[in-house]
Design an enzyme around this catalytic site. Structure first.
Site, short mmCIF file in Angstrom:
data_model
loop_
_atom_site.label_atom_id
_atom_site.label_comp_id
_atom_site.label_asym_id
_atom_site.label_seq_id
_atom_site.Cartn_x
_atom_site.Cartn_y
_atom_site.Cartn_z
N ARG A 44 -24.19 29.68 119.06
CA ARG A 44 -25.03 29.66 120.27
C ARG A 44 -24.19 29.78 121.53
NH1 ARG A 44 -29.56 26.73 117.78
NH2 ARG A 44 -31.36 26.79 119.15
N LYS A 64 -36.56 31.97 113.85
CA LYS A 64 -35.33 31.95 113.02
C LYS A 64 -35.52 31.07 111.78
CE LYS A 64 -32.86 30.32 116.47
NZ LYS A 64 -33.79 30.26 117.62
N ARG A 116 -42.37 17.67 117.47
CA ARG A 116 -40.92 17.63 117.71
C ARG A 116 -40.64 17.19 119.14
NH1 ARG A 116 -37.19 22.62 115.57
NH2 ARG A 116 -36.36 22.54 117.69
N ARG A 167 -34.55 24.58 127.31
CA ARG A 167 -33.95 25.29 126.16
C ARG A 167 -33.85 26.79 126.46
NH1 ARG A 167 -38.02 23.26 121.82
NH2 ARG A 167 -36.98 24.65 120.35
N ARG A 215 -46.47 24.33 117.85
CA ARG A 215 -45.71 23.49 116.91
C ARG A 215 -45.73 22.03 117.36
NH1 ARG A 215 -39.64 24.99 115.45
NH2 ARG A 215 -39.28 24.30 117.58
P1 B4P Z 1 -37.96 29.01 115.41
O1 B4P Z 1 -37.35 30.17 116.07
O2 B4P Z 1 -37.88 28.93 113.95
O3 B4P Z 1 -37.42 27.89 116.22
P2 B4P Z 1 -36.37 26.83 115.93
O4 B4P Z 1 -35.83 26.91 114.56
O5 B4P Z 1 -37.00 25.57 116.36
O6 B4P Z 1 -35.22 27.26 116.92
P3 B4P Z 1 -34.70 26.53 118.16
O7 B4P Z 1 -33.75 27.52 118.66
O8 B4P Z 1 -35.69 26.08 119.14
O9 B4P Z 1 -34.19 25.12 117.63
P4 B4P Z 1 -33.00 24.66 116.69
O10 B4P Z 1 -33.61 23.81 115.65
O11 B4P Z 1 -32.14 25.76 116.24
O12 B4P Z 1 -39.51 28.75 115.88
C1 B4P Z 1 -40.51 28.78 115.10
C2 B4P Z 1 -41.87 28.34 115.64
O13 B4P Z 1 -42.66 29.52 115.88
C3 B4P Z 1 -42.53 27.63 114.47
O14 B4P Z 1 -43.44 26.69 114.90
C4 B4P Z 1 -43.23 28.76 113.69
O15 B4P Z 1 -44.33 28.32 112.95
C5 B4P Z 1 -43.63 29.71 114.82
N1 B4P Z 1 -43.56 31.11 114.37
C6 B4P Z 1 -42.56 31.68 113.67
N2 B4P Z 1 -42.81 32.99 113.45
C7 B4P Z 1 -44.02 33.25 114.04
C8 B4P Z 1 -44.82 34.43 114.17
N3 B4P Z 1 -44.46 35.60 113.65
N4 B4P Z 1 -45.97 34.33 114.85
C9 B4P Z 1 -46.37 33.15 115.38
N5 B4P Z 1 -45.66 31.99 115.29
C10 B4P Z 1 -44.49 32.05 114.62
O16 B4P Z 1 -32.16 23.78 117.74
C11 B4P Z 1 -32.66 22.57 118.31
C12 B4P Z 1 -31.62 21.95 119.25
O17 B4P Z 1 -30.42 21.59 118.52
C13 B4P Z 1 -31.10 22.87 120.38
O18 B4P Z 1 -31.96 22.86 121.50
C14 B4P Z 1 -29.72 22.23 120.66
O19 B4P Z 1 -29.83 21.07 121.46
C15 B4P Z 1 -29.24 21.81 119.29
N6 B4P Z 1 -28.44 22.87 118.62
C16 B4P Z 1 -28.79 23.57 117.51
N7 B4P Z 1 -27.82 24.44 117.17
C17 B4P Z 1 -26.84 24.32 118.12
C18 B4P Z 1 -25.60 24.99 118.33
N8 B4P Z 1 -25.17 25.97 117.52
N9 B4P Z 1 -24.85 24.63 119.41
C19 B4P Z 1 -25.26 23.64 120.23
N10 B4P Z 1 -26.43 22.97 120.09
C20 B4P Z 1 -27.22 23.31 119.04
#
Ligand code: B4P
Length: 190
Positions: A89, A14, A134, A145, A128
């Site tokens: 979410r 994402k 992280r 998660r 990552r």
């Molecule tokens: P991403 O999918 O970009 O993961 P993310 O942004 O870290 O999403 P996530 O859901 O885990 O965490 P968020 O920050 O929203 O992953 C990318 C990884 O894969 C990268 O390393 C990238 O390089 C690699 N990649 C991407 N595309 C690729 C491809 N094609 N091939 C190979 N590799 C690839 O949330 C973090 C925390 O915040 C949550 O756990 C929660 O505690 C809180 N939170 C956030 N939003 C919330 C909400 N709305 N409600 C409640 N809690 C919330």
């Protein structure tokens, strides 16, 4: 206006795709994960409150996230619209988002759901962890998660499916291939 919900399990890409999409389609970017991590890094009252939850892979309470996103929407230049990345979410967050958009005289155009299998998700997040360190990219927290995603977040896809707005995209392949698939979907709405 193009108001997109970018949806998928942790590690679906994402954040990666959002960066490219905001540039291509001139959209404002609203990532609740980035916003919460910024609060945490700055050591604000909110950041201290959410730190333990994020580090354990647990979702932050709805009222905190909804309040945060409302403030951010008002403060962000949308251009042609917004990408909501990692929000909503829960179904309660989705309902709050729909109401908020209606209050602004707008609506969610579609939800783009990135489909990626769990083995690939774990591989990406552990990679990552090596690169960025992280705190929530450890094997135990990744498992928590994914569990949160399955129980609380997956029903959000049904919420938008019922509205006829769910667009599923294959999230496997190179970043460019996936970007091209999403762009095709968005161009049909632009
Ligand atoms: P991403 O999918 O970009 O993961 P993310 O942004 O870290 O999403 P996530 O859901 O885990 O965490 P968020 O920050 O929203 O992953 C990318 C990884 O894969 C990268 O390393 C990238 O390089 C690699 N990649 C991407 N595309 C690729 C491809 N094609 N091939 C190979 N590799 C690839 O949330 C973090 C925390 O915040 C949550 O756990 C929660 O505690 C809180 N939170 C956030 N939003 C919330 C909400 N709305 N409600 C409640 N809690 C919330």
């Amino acid at each position: 206006m193009l108001n997109i919900v970018l949806f998928g399990p942790p590690g679906a890409g994402k954040g990666t795709q959002s960066e490219k999409l905001i540039a291509e389609f001139q959209l404002g970017h609203l990532s609740t994960g980035d916003l919460l991590r910024a609060e945490k890094a700055a050591g604000t009252e909110l950041g201290l409150k959410v730190k333990a939850l994020i580090d354990a892979g647990i979702l932050v309470p709805d009222e905190i996230v909804i309040e945060m996103i409302k403030k951010k929407v008002q403060a962000t230049q949308g251009g042609n619209g917004f990408i909501f990345d990692g929000f909503p979410r829960t179904v309660a967050q989705a309902q709050a988002l729909d109401e908020m958009m209606a209050g602004l005289g707008q609506k969610i155009t579609c939800m783009v759901s990135l489909n990626v299998g769990f083995d690939e998700l774990k591989t990406r997040l552990l990679k990552r962890a090596e690169l960025e360190g992280r705190t929530d990219d450890t094997p135990e927290v990744i498992a928590a998660r994914i569990q949160e995603y399955l129980t609380k977040t997956l029903p959000v896809a049904d919420h938008y499916r019922k509205q006829g707005k769910l667009q599923e995209v294959d999230g496997l392949g190179t970043v460019e291939e996936i970007f091209s698939r999403i762009s095709t979907v968005l161009k049909a709405h632009a």
